[in-house]
Design an enzyme around this catalytic site. Structure first.
Site, PDB file in Angstrom:
ATOM      1  N   ASP A 179      36.779  37.379  30.891  1.00 31.45           N
ATOM      2  CA  ASP A 179      35.882  36.837  31.912  1.00 31.45           C
ATOM      3  C   ASP A 179      34.589  36.412  31.216  1.00 31.45           C
ATOM      4  O   ASP A 179      34.094  37.129  30.349  1.00 31.45           O
ATOM      5  CB  ASP A 179      35.581  37.934  32.944  1.00 31.45           C
ATOM      6  CG  ASP A 179      35.664  37.450  34.372  1.00 31.45           C
ATOM      7  OD1 ASP A 179      34.950  36.477  34.679  1.00 31.45           O
ATOM      8  OD2 ASP A 179      36.419  38.031  35.170  1.00 31.45           O
ATOM      9  N   GLU A 199      36.617  29.598  38.175  1.00 32.06           N
ATOM     10  CA  GLU A 199      36.598  30.211  39.503  1.00 32.06           C
ATOM     11  C   GLU A 199      36.013  29.184  40.469  1.00 32.06           C
ATOM     12  O   GLU A 199      34.812  29.112  40.673  1.00 32.06           O
ATOM     13  CB  GLU A 199      35.753  31.489  39.518  1.00 32.06           C
ATOM     14  CG  GLU A 199      35.934  32.259  40.810  1.00 32.06           C
ATOM     15  CD  GLU A 199      34.761  33.173  41.161  1.00 32.06           C
ATOM     16  OE1 GLU A 199      33.663  33.020  40.596  1.00 32.06           O
ATOM     17  OE2 GLU A 199      34.952  34.026  42.034  1.00 32.06           O
ATOM     18  N   ASP A 216      33.318  32.608  35.481  1.00 31.74           N
ATOM     19  CA  ASP A 216      32.893  33.177  36.753  1.00 31.74           C
ATOM     20  C   ASP A 216      31.827  32.310  37.421  1.00 31.74           C
ATOM     21  O   ASP A 216      30.855  31.900  36.768  1.00 31.74           O
ATOM     22  CB  ASP A 216      32.302  34.565  36.450  1.00 31.74           C
ATOM     23  CG  ASP A 216      31.859  35.300  37.682  1.00 31.74           C
ATOM     24  OD1 ASP A 216      32.722  35.836  38.377  1.00 31.74           O
ATOM     25  OD2 ASP A 216      30.643  35.345  37.951  1.00 31.74           O
ATOM     26  N   HIS A 258      40.414  40.339  42.790  1.00 28.72           N
ATOM     27  CA  HIS A 258      39.518  41.470  43.058  1.00 28.72           C
ATOM     28  C   HIS A 258      38.481  41.158  44.126  1.00 28.72           C
ATOM     29  O   HIS A 258      37.699  42.032  44.474  1.00 28.72           O
ATOM     30  CB  HIS A 258      38.822  41.867  41.753  1.00 28.72           C
ATOM     31  CG  HIS A 258      37.935  40.776  41.218  1.00 28.72           C
ATOM     32  ND1 HIS A 258      38.413  39.543  40.833  1.00 28.72           N
ATOM     33  CD2 HIS A 258      36.602  40.723  41.049  1.00 28.72           C
ATOM     34  CE1 HIS A 258      37.406  38.789  40.443  1.00 28.72           C
ATOM     35  NE2 HIS A 258      36.292  39.473  40.554  1.00 28.72           N
ATOM     36  N   ASP A 259      38.438  39.912  44.601  1.00 29.70           N
ATOM     37  CA  ASP A 259      37.440  39.531  45.609  1.00 29.70           C
ATOM     38  C   ASP A 259      38.021  39.368  47.008  1.00 29.70           C
ATOM     39  O   ASP A 259      37.268  39.174  47.962  1.00 29.70           O
ATOM     40  CB  ASP A 259      36.770  38.201  45.205  1.00 29.70           C
ATOM     41  CG  ASP A 259      35.876  38.348  43.984  1.00 29.70           C
ATOM     42  OD1 ASP A 259      35.275  39.431  43.795  1.00 29.70           O
ATOM     43  OD2 ASP A 259      35.784  37.372  43.209  1.00 29.70           O
TER      44      ASP A 259
END
Ligand code: GLC
Length: 541
Positions: free
Chosen positions: A101, A267, A203, A329-330
């Protein structure tokens, strides 16, 4: 045999590891890098190609690692650089790729750059972040909102100016219009590329460039995706600005200087397809994979999903690689969003559509969201907005490895950072490994077919027109082999007739497990919520 034209990021499968929750090797209740090393063989057994690991860098953990205080250092909770180097070589030895990331929009407020920047107005790092005077009444410079709620400006009493944070105040936004920032952050990419990492998931990149005049954002539109997460303003001057594209092209040029097919993933939370596909770049010179999140917002409904998938394929520029994300994860886990009874069908869809799939850890077990008692909630976003159902703890709970206390994630008696799901005695790797009809075995069988059959990993794609409501069917074809995938979205049995595609077919896999068998294409029975993967026997002109 895997075909020669198997390009890992285009034809393979990504698996996202949330490192705090994958495997705790040292018994502190939080996952770590040694834990990932210990479980690499599991990932090989599962049959994925690449791992994307959410941030493992030094961080005060205000946003669980998405607040980085040293972009080139490993958080001691996860291990050290020697452990990371071992992870990389152990993964590569097994043919697994590692994607890290990269968090460019903001650092931690505890990053030395920000500590310097906030120390005085004439510090050389002052312009590395975004500082502004307040309005004449002392209020913030404009009306911009933080994604996590509240205003995006934090008053700094020492230097009597506001700094911008589009997430938490602990996550000040870097000033990407400053060439020194660009240079320092490029060095971060080089540092990890030189070590041999296989690419980055970048990200919140759409936020890196703000409008240079800092105008007020207008009120949020009724249909806006931003409204759903509680924003009251449409972030037109803060998100998806045109200046982001040259910045991404520069990242890509940097990656392209390295051999080994390094991948650049973005992302990109965009649901206007013309906006999303811009992130491939006009010359396909930006992201290889701008994440396509349609599978995280669509309900499990055949018509709506088919329309969304068709629109996505139609919008892709020539040569662009499609991709699909159904969970991360979001967002709430796919088994919870789509319903446990549809979970395997959703896996069938994700892994047989044309495009690179990203699996989220434990989706292969059918793991559900976990109810977190209020006293154990830790996600800052959820805590800021308790009424919006956007807290992210439920989808971040420990991986369930076996039926021992703490599910084999942490030793017995340890308080894990988030609670272990109550159903871990049944839903875990060890139990499912020994059950030939488990969800894990289904995923393993599907991933194996996906890897072995070129039709699945690089074949053409076409929906089959049919009239049975609640059924989706499509063809994948390569090298003269045709596969038909049929998904029953309904909780009732359905009869379907696909004799126009041939007389008989060979059933390769069902979500309900039957041994491979010949089936008559004119009278196929789909059990409730069942999906089938069928190899067609003969071409019909
Ligand atoms: C991205 C991450 C999310 C994080 C945010 C701020 O959306 O996926 O988890 O909180 O950026 O870095």
């Amino acid at each position: 045999m895997v075909s020669d034209s198997y390009l890992w990021w285009r034809h393979g499968v990504f698996y996202q590891i949330y490192p705090r929750s994958f495997m705790d090797s040292n018994g502190d209740g939080v996952g770590d890098l040694q834990g990932i090393i210990d479980r690499l063989d599991y990932l090989v057994e599962l049959g994925v190609d690449a791992i994307w690991i959410s941030p493992i860098f030094a961080s005060p953990m205000a946003d669980f690692g998405y607040d980085v205080s040293d972009y080139k250092g490993i958080h001691p909770m996860f291990g050290d650089m020697a452990t990371f180097d071992r992870l990389l070589s152990e993964a590569h030895r097994r043919g697994l790729r590692i994607v890290l990331d990269y968090v460019p929009n903001h650092s931690s407020a505890e990053h030395p750059w920000f500590i310097e920047s906030r120390s005085s107005r004439d510090n050389p790092k002052r312009e590395w972040y975004i500082w502004k005077d307040g309005k004449s009444d002392g209020g913030p410079p404009n009306n911009w909102e933080s994604i996590f709620g509240g205003q995006a400006w934090e008053w700094d009493a020492t230097t009597r100016q506001y700094y911008l944070h589009l997430f938490l105040p602990e996550q000040p936004d870097l000033n990407w219009r400053n060439p020194q920032v660009v240079q320092a952050m490029h060095e971060v990419l080089r540092f990890w590329l030189d070590k041999g990492v296989d690419g980055f998931r970048m990200d919140a990149v759409m936020l890196c460039m703000k409008h240079p005049d800092f105008p007020d954002n207008p009120p949020v539109q009724d249909q806006s995706a931003w409204k759903r997460i509680g924003l009251t303003l449409e972030p037109v001057y803060t998100v998806n600005r045109p200046e982001i594209h040259p910045m991404l092209r520069a990242f890509r040029q940097l990656l392209d200087q390295y051999d080994g097919d390094r991948v650049m993933i973005g992302e990109t939370w965009l649901f206007e397809l013309d906006e999303l596909v811009e992130y491939y770049g006009g010359e396909l010179d930006e992201f290889h994979i701008p994440f396509n999140f349609l599978g995280t917002v669509q309900p499990w409904e055949s018509g709506a999903l088919q329309a969304a998938i068709s629109a996505y394929y139609n919008a892709l520029p020539t040569g662009a690689a499609p991709n699909f994300v159904f969970g991360n994860h979001d967002v709430h886990r796919m088994a919870t969003r789509f319903g446990a009874e549809h979970h395997r069908s959703a896996g069938m869809l994700l892994l047989t559509l044309k495009g690179t799939p990203t699996l989220y850890y434990a989706d292969e077990l059918g793991m559900q969201d976990v109810d977190i008692p209020p006293a154990r909630c830790v996600d800052p976003w959820g805590l800021n907005a308790p009424d919006l159902n956007i807290g992210r703890d439920p989808q971040r709970t420990p991986m369930q490895w076996d039926r021992s206390p703490n599910a084999g994630f942490s030793p017995a008696g340890i308080d894990t950072w988030l609670p272990v799901a109550a159903d871990y005695g049944k839903v875990n790797v060890a139990v499912q490994r020994n059950d030939p009809e488990s969800t894990l075995q289904f995923y393993k069988a599907l991933l194996k077919l996906r890897r072995e059959l070129p039709a699945l990993h690089r074949g053409s794609f076409a929906f089959v027109d049919q009239t049975t409501p609640g059924v989706m069917a499509y063809l994948r074809e390569a090298d003269g082999r045709r596969l038909l995938i049929i998904i029953n979205f309904e909780s009732k049995e359905q009869q379907v007739d696909y004799s126009l595609l041939g007389k008989t077919g060979k059933l390769l896999l069902s979500t309900r497990f039957v041994s491979p068998t010949e089936v008559s294409m004119s009278a196929l029975t789909l059990r409730p919520c069942e999906s089938l993967l069928i190899q067609l026997m003969a071409h019909v002109k």
